[in-house]
Design an enzyme around this catalytic site. Structure first.
Site, PDB file in Angstrom:
ATOM      1  N   ASP A 113      -7.627 -19.929 -44.603  1.00 36.44           N
ATOM      2  CA  ASP A 113      -6.573 -20.331 -43.661  1.00 36.44           C
ATOM      3  C   ASP A 113      -5.952 -19.138 -42.940  1.00 36.44           C
ATOM      4  O   ASP A 113      -5.481 -19.273 -41.808  1.00 36.44           O
ATOM      5  CB  ASP A 113      -5.516 -21.227 -44.317  1.00 36.44           C
TER       6      ASP A 113
ATOM      7  N   GLY B 174      -8.747 -18.162 -58.490  1.00 37.55           N
ATOM      8  CA  GLY B 174      -8.100 -19.295 -57.831  1.00 37.55           C
ATOM      9  C   GLY B 174      -6.717 -19.000 -57.283  1.00 37.55           C
ATOM     10  O   GLY B 174      -6.067 -19.880 -56.736  1.00 37.55           O
ATOM     11  N   ARG B 175      -6.253 -17.770 -57.491  1.00 39.51           N
ATOM     12  CA  ARG B 175      -4.882 -17.412 -57.078  1.00 39.51           C
ATOM     13  C   ARG B 175      -3.893 -18.459 -57.605  1.00 39.51           C
ATOM     14  O   ARG B 175      -3.865 -18.704 -58.791  1.00 39.51           O
ATOM     15  CB  ARG B 175      -4.798 -17.250 -55.560  1.00 39.51           C
TER      16      ARG B 175
ATOM     17  N   THR C   6     -13.829 -20.868 -49.142  1.00 41.74           N
ATOM     18  CA  THR C   6     -13.164 -20.125 -50.213  1.00 41.74           C
ATOM     19  C   THR C   6     -13.452 -20.827 -51.529  1.00 41.74           C
ATOM     20  O   THR C   6     -13.404 -22.064 -51.594  1.00 41.74           O
ATOM     21  CB  THR C   6     -11.638 -20.035 -50.007  1.00 41.74           C
TER      22      THR C   6
ATOM     23  N   ALA D  99     -13.530 -27.754 -72.708  1.00 45.12           N
ATOM     24  CA  ALA D  99     -12.657 -26.726 -73.285  1.00 45.12           C
ATOM     25  C   ALA D  99     -11.532 -27.377 -74.101  1.00 45.12           C
ATOM     26  O   ALA D  99     -11.043 -28.452 -73.749  1.00 45.12           O
ATOM     27  CB  ALA D  99     -12.070 -25.869 -72.167  1.00 45.12           C
TER      28      ALA D  99
ATOM     29  N   ARG E  43     -17.866 -15.376 -57.281  1.00 39.80           N
ATOM     30  CA  ARG E  43     -18.026 -15.460 -55.821  1.00 39.80           C
ATOM     31  C   ARG E  43     -19.477 -15.286 -55.372  1.00 39.80           C
ATOM     32  O   ARG E  43     -19.806 -15.559 -54.215  1.00 39.80           O
ATOM     33  CB  ARG E  43     -17.177 -14.375 -55.151  1.00 39.80           C
TER      34      ARG E  43
ATOM     35  N   SER F 249      -7.633 -16.609 -41.788  1.00 38.66           N
ATOM     36  CA  SER F 249      -8.526 -16.395 -40.638  1.00 38.66           C
ATOM     37  C   SER F 249      -8.247 -17.434 -39.549  1.00 38.66           C
ATOM     38  O   SER F 249      -8.258 -17.110 -38.355  1.00 38.66           O
ATOM     39  CB  SER F 249      -9.982 -16.516 -41.078  1.00 38.66           C
TER      40      SER F 249
ATOM     41  N   ASP G  73     -11.581 -20.868 -53.964  1.00 40.84           N
ATOM     42  CA  ASP G  73     -10.326 -21.377 -54.534  1.00 40.84           C
ATOM     43  C   ASP G  73     -10.115 -22.864 -54.251  1.00 40.84           C
ATOM     44  O   ASP G  73      -9.337 -23.525 -54.933  1.00 40.84           O
ATOM     45  CB  ASP G  73      -9.126 -20.591 -53.977  1.00 40.84           C
TER      46      ASP G  73
ATOM     47  N   ARG H  38     -19.495 -20.234 -75.210  1.00 37.06           N
ATOM     48  CA  ARG H  38     -19.337 -21.198 -76.293  1.00 37.06           C
ATOM     49  C   ARG H  38     -20.337 -20.889 -77.423  1.00 37.06           C
ATOM     50  O   ARG H  38     -19.995 -20.974 -78.598  1.00 37.06           O
ATOM     51  CB  ARG H  38     -19.544 -22.631 -75.778  1.00 37.06           C
TER      52      ARG H  38
ATOM     53  N   ARG I 291     -11.509  -8.171 -43.868  1.00 34.25           N
ATOM     54  CA  ARG I 291     -10.128  -8.466 -43.475  1.00 34.25           C
ATOM     55  C   ARG I 291      -9.782  -7.409 -42.440  1.00 34.25           C
ATOM     56  O   ARG I 291     -10.287  -6.292 -42.508  1.00 34.25           O
ATOM     57  CB  ARG I 291      -9.192  -8.389 -44.687  1.00 34.25           C
ATOM     58  N   SER I 292      -8.975  -7.772 -41.484  1.00 32.91           N
ATOM     59  CA  SER I 292      -8.732  -6.838 -40.388  1.00 32.91           C
ATOM     60  C   SER I 292      -7.247  -6.743 -40.065  1.00 32.91           C
ATOM     61  O   SER I 292      -6.652  -7.686 -39.548  1.00 32.91           O
ATOM     62  CB  SER I 292      -9.505  -7.307 -39.140  1.00 32.91           C
TER      63      SER I 292
ATOM     64  N   ASP J 207      -8.487 -24.279 -51.908  1.00 28.22           N
ATOM     65  CA  ASP J 207      -7.045 -24.477 -51.743  1.00 28.22           C
ATOM     66  C   ASP J 207      -6.625 -24.582 -50.277  1.00 28.22           C
ATOM     67  O   ASP J 207      -5.514 -24.216 -49.913  1.00 28.22           O
ATOM     68  CB  ASP J 207      -6.282 -23.323 -52.413  1.00 28.22           C
TER      69      ASP J 207
ATOM     70  N   GLY K  65     -12.565 -13.518 -47.819  1.00 27.59           N
ATOM     71  CA  GLY K  65     -13.494 -13.387 -48.948  1.00 27.59           C
ATOM     72  C   GLY K  65     -14.827 -14.067 -48.661  1.00 27.59           C
ATOM     73  O   GLY K  65     -14.866 -15.119 -48.046  1.00 27.59           O
TER      74      GLY K  65
HETATM   75  P1  ATP Z   1      -9.367 -15.754 -48.190  1.00 28.91           P
HETATM   76  O1  ATP Z   1      -9.174 -17.159 -48.657  1.00 28.91           O
HETATM   77  O2  ATP Z   1     -10.597 -15.140 -48.694  1.00 28.91           O
HETATM   78  O3  ATP Z   1      -8.145 -14.889 -48.430  1.00 28.91           O
HETATM   79  P2  ATP Z   1      -8.469 -15.830 -45.480  1.00 28.91           P
HETATM   80  O4  ATP Z   1      -9.135 -16.175 -44.216  1.00 28.91           O
HETATM   81  O5  ATP Z   1      -7.264 -16.658 -45.861  1.00 28.91           O
HETATM   82  O6  ATP Z   1      -9.577 -15.839 -46.612  1.00 28.91           O
HETATM   83  P3  ATP Z   1      -6.826 -13.506 -44.907  1.00 28.91           P
HETATM   84  O7  ATP Z   1      -6.949 -12.130 -45.458  1.00 28.91           O
HETATM   85  O8  ATP Z   1      -5.559 -14.240 -45.123  1.00 28.91           O
HETATM   86  O9  ATP Z   1      -8.091 -14.300 -45.478  1.00 28.91           O
HETATM   87  O10 ATP Z   1      -7.086 -13.461 -43.330  1.00 28.91           O
HETATM   88  C1  ATP Z   1      -8.266 -12.907 -42.821  1.00 28.91           C
HETATM   89  C2  ATP Z   1      -7.967 -12.162 -41.560  1.00 28.91           C
HETATM   90  O11 ATP Z   1      -7.435 -13.075 -40.588  1.00 28.91           O
HETATM   91  C3  ATP Z   1      -6.928 -11.071 -41.675  1.00 28.91           C
HETATM   92  O12 ATP Z   1      -7.451  -9.882 -42.200  1.00 28.91           O
HETATM   93  C4  ATP Z   1      -6.501 -10.914 -40.212  1.00 28.91           C
HETATM   94  O13 ATP Z   1      -7.438 -10.131 -39.528  1.00 28.91           O
HETATM   95  C5  ATP Z   1      -6.615 -12.346 -39.687  1.00 28.91           C
HETATM   96  N1  ATP Z   1      -5.276 -12.966 -39.616  1.00 28.91           N
HETATM   97  C6  ATP Z   1      -4.613 -13.628 -40.580  1.00 28.91           C
HETATM   98  N2  ATP Z   1      -3.412 -14.049 -40.157  1.00 28.91           N
HETATM   99  C7  ATP Z   1      -3.300 -13.628 -38.864  1.00 28.91           C
HETATM  100  C8  ATP Z   1      -2.285 -13.730 -37.856  1.00 28.91           C
HETATM  101  N3  ATP Z   1      -1.133 -14.361 -38.086  1.00 28.91           N
HETATM  102  N4  ATP Z   1      -2.534 -13.164 -36.665  1.00 28.91           N
HETATM  103  C9  ATP Z   1      -3.690 -12.534 -36.407  1.00 28.91           C
HETATM  104  N5  ATP Z   1      -4.675 -12.401 -37.307  1.00 28.91           N
HETATM  105  C10 ATP Z   1      -4.487 -12.924 -38.532  1.00 28.91           C
END
Ligand code: ATP
Length: 323
Positions: free
Chosen positions: A103, A171-172, A126, A187, A254, A105, A128, A155, A72-73, A130, A11
């Site tokens: 985390d 915040g999930r 992020t 609040a 965001r 990523s 969040d 308000r 995201r990939s 978190d 994100g």
């Molecule tokens: P956000 O907090 O916005 O969700 P994030 O970095 O935690 O951010 P994710 O969607 O969990 O977001 O991960 C981002 C990208 O990291 C994934 O789309 C993927 O390409 C890569 N990724 C995550 N875990 C793995 C893994 N175990 N192996 C290889 N690539 C990964």
């Protein structure tokens, strides 16, 4: 000259642009050649890797989101595509990456390092807030400011119409945004996933306050609580007897111009990340704890349960009501 690249993954958050700007300026000042990777890991695979110029980063410090895109990939989860990413980096002699992401990523990067030895420094990004091991993630302050502005506006209308407003924050599973926003906006009700609640205690209090002339209620609820925001609104209507509305803030949290704090934190996170890479750190996450920057390993950060700072939790718990 050493070549270094930056990318955004997961994100987007406000603060990524100032981070990219400082990355380019600091790299050039240190005699490194900076590259921008467009669209996260997708861009690594598809070779959207471009040498950066000052022009790329001029006029972006005040803009939310990220000018180089994030993604995201699914493909990066597969070894064959990670090999493609490595080949693309090799062709440009890039052996260091700064990654703004979450985390997930960082887990991807750790795997990439394990297989191909590309050094990386992760900057927790992020709204969040978190990520384990860091007290602060890039984007949080801007999100809090947007929520505060929204709550102040809501308000005004809540008090004019004698209503209850249930405002849902992102915040999930982490209630940090709702917790801080609930406290700092005064609040009447703040519900987060981390604290079990009992509306019965609030029922008595709110009814009494209505009888004494209260005109409105503001409830801040985190998206991860047990009940939906609509159910909380129905509770206000049926149990408290006050007309209610739900406002889901959603993605406005965001965006927006990065706050001064996020601009400064972006600079500091990125500088620490790059200093680490230059000193030979290979697979580190830049964390900010107890007002200090430090490097943590992926095992200290990923796959562990996040907890909000106990002192902050205690502030909300101290006013929670139970029957
Ligand atoms: P956000 O907090 O916005 O969700 P994030 O970095 O935690 O951010 P994710 O969607 O969990 O977001 O991960 C981002 C990208 O990291 C994934 O789309 C993927 O390409 C890569 N990724 C995550 N875990 C793995 C893994 N175990 N192996 C290889 N690539 C990964």
């Amino acid at each position: 000259m050493s070549n270094i690249a930056i990318l955004c993954s997961g994100g987007d958050v406000s603060g990524m642009n100032p981070a990219i700007k400082h990355f380019v300026e600091y790299a050039k000042a240190k005699g490194l050649k900076p590259f921008l990777v467009y669209d996260g890991f997708e861009g690594l695979i598809d070779n959207k890797i471009v040498a950066a110029t000052y022009k790329d980063v001029s006029g972006i410090i005040n803009r939310g989101g990220t000018t180089i895109g994030s993604a995201r990939s699914k493909r990066f989860m597969e070894a064959s595509y990670r090999q493609k990413a490595k080949d693309n980096l090799d062709a440009l002699a890039i052996d260091k990456l700064v990654v703004l992401g979450g985390d997930g990523s960082f887990r991807g990067l750790a795997k990439f390092y394990e297989e191909h030895g590309v050094a990386f420094a992760g900057v927790p990004s992020t709204i969040d807030n978190d990520i384990v091991g860091t007290d602060y993630c890039l984007g949080v302050d801007t999100a809090l400011n947007i929520i505060r502005t929204s709550l102040d506006a809501i308000r005004d209308t809540a008090s004019s119409f004698r209503r209850a407003f249930v405002v849902e924050t992102m915040g999930r599973d982490c209630g940090y945004l709702a917790l801080v926003s609930g406290l700092t906006s005064g609040a009447e009700l703040c519900l987060i996933p981390e604290i079990p609640y009992d509306l019965c205690g609030y029922e008595q209090k709110f009814k009494k306050e209505l009888a004494q002339g209260r005109r409105y209620f503001l409830a801040v609820v985190s998206e991860g609580i047990e009940q939906s925001s609509e159910e909380i609104a129905t509770w206000f209507e049926e149990r408290i007897g006050v007309e209610s509305r739900v406002s889901v803030l959603g993605h406005i949290q965001r965006g927006g111009n990065p706050s001064s704090r996020d601009r400064l934190m972006a600079y500091r996170f990125v500088q620490f990340a790059m200093e680490g890479l230059l000193k030979g750190e290979k697979e580190k996450i830049v964390c900010y704890s107890n007002s200090q920057f430090n490097y943590k390993s992926i095992t200290d950060v990923a796959n562990r349960e996040h907890h909000i700072e106990p002192a902050l939790m205690a502030l909300v718990q101290s006013t929670a009501l139970h029957c």
